[in-house]
Scaffold this motif. Structure first.
Motif, PDB file in Angstrom:
ATOM      1  N   LYS A   1       4.057   0.662   2.157  1.00 13.18           N
ATOM      2  CA  LYS A   1       4.133   0.206   3.679  1.00 13.18           C
ATOM      3  C   LYS A   1       2.471   0.368   4.295  1.00 13.18           C
ATOM      4  O   LYS A   1       2.024  -0.282   4.954  1.00 13.18           O
ATOM      5  CB  LYS A   1       4.994   1.255   4.720  1.00 13.18           C
ATOM      6  CG  LYS A   1       5.152   0.737   6.117  1.00 13.18           C
ATOM      7  CD  LYS A   1       3.936   1.638   6.927  1.00 13.18           C
ATOM      8  CE  LYS A   1       4.091   1.098   8.282  1.00 13.18           C
ATOM      9  NZ  LYS A   1       3.084   1.516   9.191  1.00 13.18           N
ATOM     10  N   GLY A   2       1.902   1.474   3.553  1.00 13.08           N
ATOM     11  CA  GLY A   2       0.463   1.799   3.844  1.00 13.08           C
ATOM     12  C   GLY A   2      -0.444   0.612   3.414  1.00 13.08           C
ATOM     13  O   GLY A   2      -1.105   0.173   3.967  1.00 13.08           O
TER      14      GLY A   2
ATOM     15  N   ASN B   1       0.029  -2.377   5.717  1.00 17.84           N
ATOM     16  CA  ASN B   1      -0.773  -2.042   7.056  1.00 17.84           C
ATOM     17  C   ASN B   1      -2.098  -2.953   6.744  1.00 17.84           C
ATOM     18  O   ASN B   1      -2.353  -3.708   7.688  1.00 17.84           O
ATOM     19  CB  ASN B   1      -1.219  -0.756   7.312  1.00 17.84           C
ATOM     20  CG  ASN B   1      -0.073   0.262   7.905  1.00 17.84           C
ATOM     21  OD1 ASN B   1       0.899  -0.542   8.405  1.00 17.84           O
ATOM     22  ND2 ASN B   1      -0.326   1.459   7.619  1.00 17.84           N
TER      23      ASN B   1
ATOM     24  N   ARG C   1       9.426   7.455  -1.625  1.00 19.58           N
ATOM     25  CA  ARG C   1       7.978   7.699  -1.369  1.00 19.58           C
ATOM     26  C   ARG C   1       7.372   6.444  -1.819  1.00 19.58           C
ATOM     27  O   ARG C   1       6.345   5.904  -0.991  1.00 19.58           O
ATOM     28  CB  ARG C   1       7.408   8.775  -2.400  1.00 19.58           C
ATOM     29  CG  ARG C   1       5.696   8.785  -2.591  1.00 19.58           C
ATOM     30  CD  ARG C   1       5.313   8.879  -1.070  1.00 19.58           C
ATOM     31  NE  ARG C   1       3.904   8.399  -1.062  1.00 19.58           N
ATOM     32  CZ  ARG C   1       3.279   8.097   0.262  1.00 19.58           C
ATOM     33  NH1 ARG C   1       3.883   8.222   1.605  1.00 19.58           N
ATOM     34  NH2 ARG C   1       2.122   7.647   0.167  1.00 19.58           N
TER      35      ARG C   1
ATOM     36  N   ALA D   1      -4.952   6.174   3.165  1.00 17.05           N
ATOM     37  CA  ALA D   1      -3.769   7.067   3.365  1.00 17.05           C
ATOM     38  C   ALA D   1      -3.509   8.109   2.460  1.00 17.05           C
ATOM     39  O   ALA D   1      -3.474   9.279   2.775  1.00 17.05           O
ATOM     40  CB  ALA D   1      -2.448   6.260   3.378  1.00 17.05           C
TER      41      ALA D   1
ATOM     42  N   THR E   1       7.182   4.231   1.576  1.00 21.59           N
ATOM     43  CA  THR E   1       6.022   4.346   2.525  1.00 21.59           C
ATOM     44  C   THR E   1       4.896   4.245   1.943  1.00 21.59           C
ATOM     45  O   THR E   1       3.969   3.969   2.842  1.00 21.59           O
ATOM     46  CB  THR E   1       6.234   5.891   2.700  1.00 21.59           C
ATOM     47  OG1 THR E   1       7.690   6.333   2.858  1.00 21.59           O
ATOM     48  CG2 THR E   1       5.407   6.339   3.989  1.00 21.59           C
ATOM     49  N   HIS E   2       4.532   4.496   0.678  1.00 19.93           N
ATOM     50  CA  HIS E   2       3.265   4.327  -0.131  1.00 19.93           C
ATOM     51  C   HIS E   2       2.911   2.662   0.375  1.00 19.93           C
ATOM     52  O   HIS E   2       1.972   2.290   0.395  1.00 19.93           O
ATOM     53  CB  HIS E   2       3.518   4.498  -1.446  1.00 19.93           C
ATOM     54  CG  HIS E   2       2.204   4.237  -2.419  1.00 19.93           C
ATOM     55  ND1 HIS E   2       1.454   5.315  -2.577  1.00 19.93           N
ATOM     56  CD2 HIS E   2       1.988   3.327  -3.105  1.00 19.93           C
ATOM     57  CE1 HIS E   2       0.436   4.984  -3.464  1.00 19.93           C
ATOM     58  NE2 HIS E   2       0.824   3.599  -3.860  1.00 19.93           N
TER      59      HIS E   2
ATOM     60  N   HIS F   1      -4.262  10.588  12.926  1.00 21.89           N
ATOM     61  CA  HIS F   1      -3.217  10.002  13.646  1.00 21.89           C
ATOM     62  C   HIS F   1      -3.488  10.500  14.929  1.00 21.89           C
ATOM     63  O   HIS F   1      -3.482   9.649  15.783  1.00 21.89           O
ATOM     64  CB  HIS F   1      -2.122   9.946  13.185  1.00 21.89           C
ATOM     65  CG  HIS F   1      -1.596   8.976  12.106  1.00 21.89           C
ATOM     66  ND1 HIS F   1      -0.252   8.649  11.833  1.00 21.89           N
ATOM     67  CD2 HIS F   1      -2.444   8.086  11.233  1.00 21.89           C
ATOM     68  CE1 HIS F   1      -0.486   7.951  10.640  1.00 21.89           C
ATOM     69  NE2 HIS F   1      -1.522   7.374  10.672  1.00 21.89           N
TER      70      HIS F   1
ATOM     71  N   ILE G   1      -2.396  13.524   6.853  1.00 23.49           N
ATOM     72  CA  ILE G   1      -2.288  12.248   7.656  1.00 23.49           C
ATOM     73  C   ILE G   1      -2.333  12.514   9.403  1.00 23.49           C
ATOM     74  O   ILE G   1      -3.051  11.847  10.095  1.00 23.49           O
ATOM     75  CB  ILE G   1      -1.176  11.601   7.264  1.00 23.49           C
ATOM     76  CG1 ILE G   1      -1.521  10.062   7.913  1.00 23.49           C
ATOM     77  CG2 ILE G   1       0.134  11.728   8.324  1.00 23.49           C
ATOM     78  CD1 ILE G   1      -2.381   9.356   6.622  1.00 23.49           C
TER      79      ILE G   1
ATOM     80  N   LEU H   1      -3.608  12.283   3.023  1.00 24.09           N
ATOM     81  CA  LEU H   1      -2.397  12.745   2.620  1.00 24.09           C
ATOM     82  C   LEU H   1      -2.877  14.072   1.509  1.00 24.09           C
ATOM     83  O   LEU H   1      -2.082  14.653   1.661  1.00 24.09           O
ATOM     84  CB  LEU H   1      -1.709  11.950   2.199  1.00 24.09           C
ATOM     85  CG  LEU H   1      -0.712  10.876   3.109  1.00 24.09           C
ATOM     86  CD1 LEU H   1      -0.044   9.740   2.095  1.00 24.09           C
ATOM     87  CD2 LEU H   1       0.019  11.865   3.976  1.00 24.09           C
TER      88      LEU H   1
ATOM     89  N   GLU I   1      -1.006  -0.902  15.072  1.00 24.69           N
ATOM     90  CA  GLU I   1      -1.085   0.524  14.856  1.00 24.69           C
ATOM     91  C   GLU I   1      -2.392   1.187  14.815  1.00 24.69           C
ATOM     92  O   GLU I   1      -3.332   0.675  14.137  1.00 24.69           O
ATOM     93  CB  GLU I   1      -0.458   0.653  13.321  1.00 24.69           C
ATOM     94  CG  GLU I   1      -0.178   2.097  13.006  1.00 24.69           C
ATOM     95  CD  GLU I   1       0.580   2.240  11.503  1.00 24.69           C
ATOM     96  OE1 GLU I   1       1.220   1.352  11.292  1.00 24.69           O
ATOM     97  OE2 GLU I   1       0.281   3.433  11.015  1.00 24.69           O
TER      98      GLU I   1
HETATM   99  C1  MEV Z   1       1.317   4.589   8.035  1.00 20.14           C
HETATM  100  O1  MEV Z   1       1.560   3.860   8.671  1.00 20.14           O
HETATM  101  C2  MEV Z   1       1.172   4.612   6.683  1.00 20.14           C
HETATM  102  C3  MEV Z   1       1.367   5.566   5.914  1.00 20.14           C
HETATM  103  O2  MEV Z   1       2.618   6.324   5.890  1.00 20.14           O
HETATM  104  C4  MEV Z   1       1.155   5.237   4.434  1.00 20.14           C
HETATM  105  C5  MEV Z   1       1.540   6.425   3.366  1.00 20.14           C
HETATM  106  O3  MEV Z   1       2.412   7.412   3.341  1.00 20.14           O
HETATM  107  O4  MEV Z   1       0.905   6.086   2.205  1.00 20.14           O
HETATM  108  C6  MEV Z   1       0.124   6.793   5.922  1.00 20.14           C
END
Ligand code: MEV
Length: 438
Positions: free
Chosen positions: A280-281, A284, A274, A380, A277-278, A393, A389, A384, A85
Motif C-alpha cells: 500500500k505504501g 501511495n 504486512r 516508509a 500494508t507494505h 504523520h 511512522i 518504520l 494523503e
Molecule cells: C501509509 O499510507 C503507508 C504505510 O503504512 C506503508 C508501510 O507501512 O510501509 C506507512
C-alpha cells in the motif's frame, strides 16, 4: 422520504443540482452554493470536466503536488503527484533528496506486452477446434488490418494469438489469448477493438467450417476484453550504495539500519498482513503519479496486486539485500500506461504533468511511476525501522488541525513550537488552541 427519479441524466446540470439539494439537504441553498463554489470560473474548462463523465454536478479536488530532486539514470526530474494523503509528497521528496547524493535511482523496462482474451464456449471435438484455429489463425490478423495499420506504423500491433483449452477449469471453456504491443498508448481501445473483431471472425469462420458438426459450428462468445493483468509489462527500479553511505541524521548506525531495513522487507515477503500494508505504501507513490498523468489507477492497482500474488501467496513487491557491503533495494511491477490517447490530451493538468516530465514515452512514464513507488516504500520503511511512522504523520496531522481551526500566523508559530516537544493528538492540539485563544 427519498424518491426515485426517472430521466435524471436528461436534466440540465442546474436541474440535477437542484433535485439533489432538495432531496438530501436540510439547507438546499447552502448545498447548491458549495457545489457551485467548486465550479471552474473558466467555462471552457468546466465544460471539459462536465463531459468526462455522466451526471457531473461539480469538481472534486485532490491536490497536485510535486516531488523534486529525483535523480533517475543520471538525470534530474520533478515528479507530479495527485494525492490527498498528507505525508506522501513530503516522503517522496525526502527519499529523492536522500538518494540523489547516493547514485540516484536506476530503472529498466523489462518488457511491454499487453494481453487480451476472447472467452468462448465450444462443445465438441477439441482436435477439430485446434485444426480450425491453425487453419484460420492468419485470418484473425488479416481481418483486423483496418484496426492495426496505424498501430503497426508506430511499431506496435498484435504480437500473437493462441488458442487455449480451459476445459479443466470450466466445461467447454476456451480462449483466444492474444498479446499486443501498444507503444505509447495504454491500448485499451485498440486491444478491445481487435478482440471484438477476433470474436466476429471466430463465429463466422466456425459457422462455415465444413469439418464442424452443426453443434460445433455454434461457438458462443461470452466476452472479449483486455486483461489488466500484465505480468509481461514489467518495470524495475533500484537504488543501491555502500552501507556506510547510508549514514545521516536519523540513521545513527548505517549497518544496523541496513540490516533492519532488509529484515522489514523480508517480513513483507513472507507475511501477507504486512505485505498488503507494505505494498500500500508503494501504491501511495504509484497511484499519485498514475493519477497525475491521466492513467487508470484502478487498472494499475488490480494488475499490481495480482502480480504480488503470482506465486500463490500475496507478497512484497520490493526486495532488499546486503551483499559485499552494498545495500540494494529494488522493485519490479507490472504497469500498462499510456502517454498518448485517453485523458492525456484532454485534461489540462494531465498535459501539464506530462510536460513537467518532459513528455515521456509510455516506457519512460513506467520508470517514473516505479521510482515514485520505490521512493515511497523507502521513506516508509526508513521511518518504520527508525523513528516510527507517527512522528512524520503527526507533523502533517498537526498542520491539518491548525488549518481546520483557521489559526492565524502568530497562533501557528506558538502551536508548532509547543508540539515540537509535546506529543501530537487531536485532543491535545484542540485543547492547546482553545487555551491559546482564552
Ligand atoms: C501509509 O499510507 C503507508 C504505510 O503504512 C506503508 C508501510 O507501512 O510501509 C506507512
Amino acid at each position: 422520504m427519498n424518491k426515485a427519479i426517472s430521466g435524471f441524466s436528461k436534466l440540465s446540470k442546474e436541474e440535477k443540482i437542484k433535485w439533489i439539494a432538495n432531496q438530501y439537504f436540510s439547507t438546499p441553498t447552502e448545498a447548491i452554493a458549495l457545489l457551485k463554489n467548486y465550479w471552474n470560473s473558466d467555462e471552457k474548462i468546466q465544460k471539459l470536466h462536465d463531459e468526462f463523465i455522466e451526471n457531473t454536478i461539480t469538481n472534486f479536488y485532490i491536490p497536485l503536488g510535486v516531488a523534486p530532486n529525483f535523480l533517475i539514470n543520471g538525470k534530474y526530474s520533478t515528479i507530479p503527484m495527485a494525492i490527498e494523503e498528507s505525508s506522501v509528497v513530503a516522503a517522496a521528496a525526502k527519499a529523492a533528496k536522500f538518494w540523489s547524493t547516493r547514485g540516484g535511482f536506476k530503472t529498466t523496462v523489462i518488457n511491454t506486452e499487453k494481453i487480451g482474451q476472447v472467452h468462448f464456449i465450444y462443445k465438441g471435438d477439441v482436435s477439430k477446434l485446434n485444426l480450425f484455429f491453425a487453419q484460420h489463425k492468419s485470418k484473425f490478423f488479416s481481418e483486423t488490418e483496418s484496426i492495426t495499420t496505424n498501430m503497426q506504423k508506430r511499431g506496435g500491433g498484435i504480437l500473437d494469438i493462441v488458442l487455449k483449452d480451459k476445459t479443466d477449469l470450466l466445461p467447454n471453456y476456451f480462449q483466444l489469448h492474444a498479446t499486443f504491443e501498444t507503444k505509447d498508448s495504454m491500448g485499451a481501445n485498440f486491444i478491445n477493438s481487435c478482440l471484438e473483431q477476433f470474436s466476429k471472425t471466430l463465429k463466422e469462420e466456425a459457422h462455415n467450417y465444413n469439418l464442424f458438426t452443426e453443434t460445433e459450428k455454434e461457438i458462443e462468445v461470452v466476452m472479449s476484453i483486455l486483461s489488466n493483468y500484465v505480468p509481461n509489462c514489467i518495470v524495475r527500479a533500484e537504488v543501491s550504495c555502500p552501507i556506510e553511505e547510508l549514514e545521516e541524521k536519523h540513521i545513527l548506525n548505517p549497518k544496523e539500519f541496513a540490516e533492519r531495513f532488509v529484515q522489514a522487507v523480508q517480513i513483507a515477503e513472507v507475511e501477507p498482513y504486512r505485505a498488503v500494508t507494505h505494498n500500500k505504501g508503494i501504491m501511495n507513490g504509484v497511484d499519485a503519479v498514475v493519477l497525475a498523468t491521466g492513467n487508470d489507477f484502478r487498472a494499475v492497482e488490480a494488475g499490481i496486486h495480482a502480480y504480488a500474488s503470482r506465486n500463490g501467496k500475496y507478497s512484497s513487491l520490493s526486495h532488499a539485500k546486503i551483499e559485499n557491503g552494498i545495500f540494494t533495494f529494488w522493485l519490479e511491477i507490472p504497469l500498462a500506461l499510456g502517454t498518448v490517447g485517453g485523458l492525456t490530451s484532454l485534461h489540462p493538468l494531465v498535459k501539464l504533468s506530462l510536460e513537467m516530465l518532459e513528455k515521456p514515452s509510455a516506457k519512460e512514464l513506467m520508470q517514473f511511476v516505479a521510482v515514485a513507488g520505490l521512493a515511497q516504500n523507502f521513506a516508509a520503511l526508513r521511518s518504520l525501522t527508525t523513528t516510527g511512522i507517527q512522528e512524520g504523520h503527526m507533523k502533517m496531522h498537526l498542520n491539518n488541525i491548525i488549518n481546520q481551526f483557521e489559526a492565524n500566523d502568530e497562533e501557528r508559530i506558538f502551536i508548532q513550537k509547543y508540539f515540537k516537544k509535546n506529543t501530537v493528538s487531536h485532543s491535545a492540539v484542540v485543547s492547546f488552541i482553545e487555551g491559546l485563544r482564552k
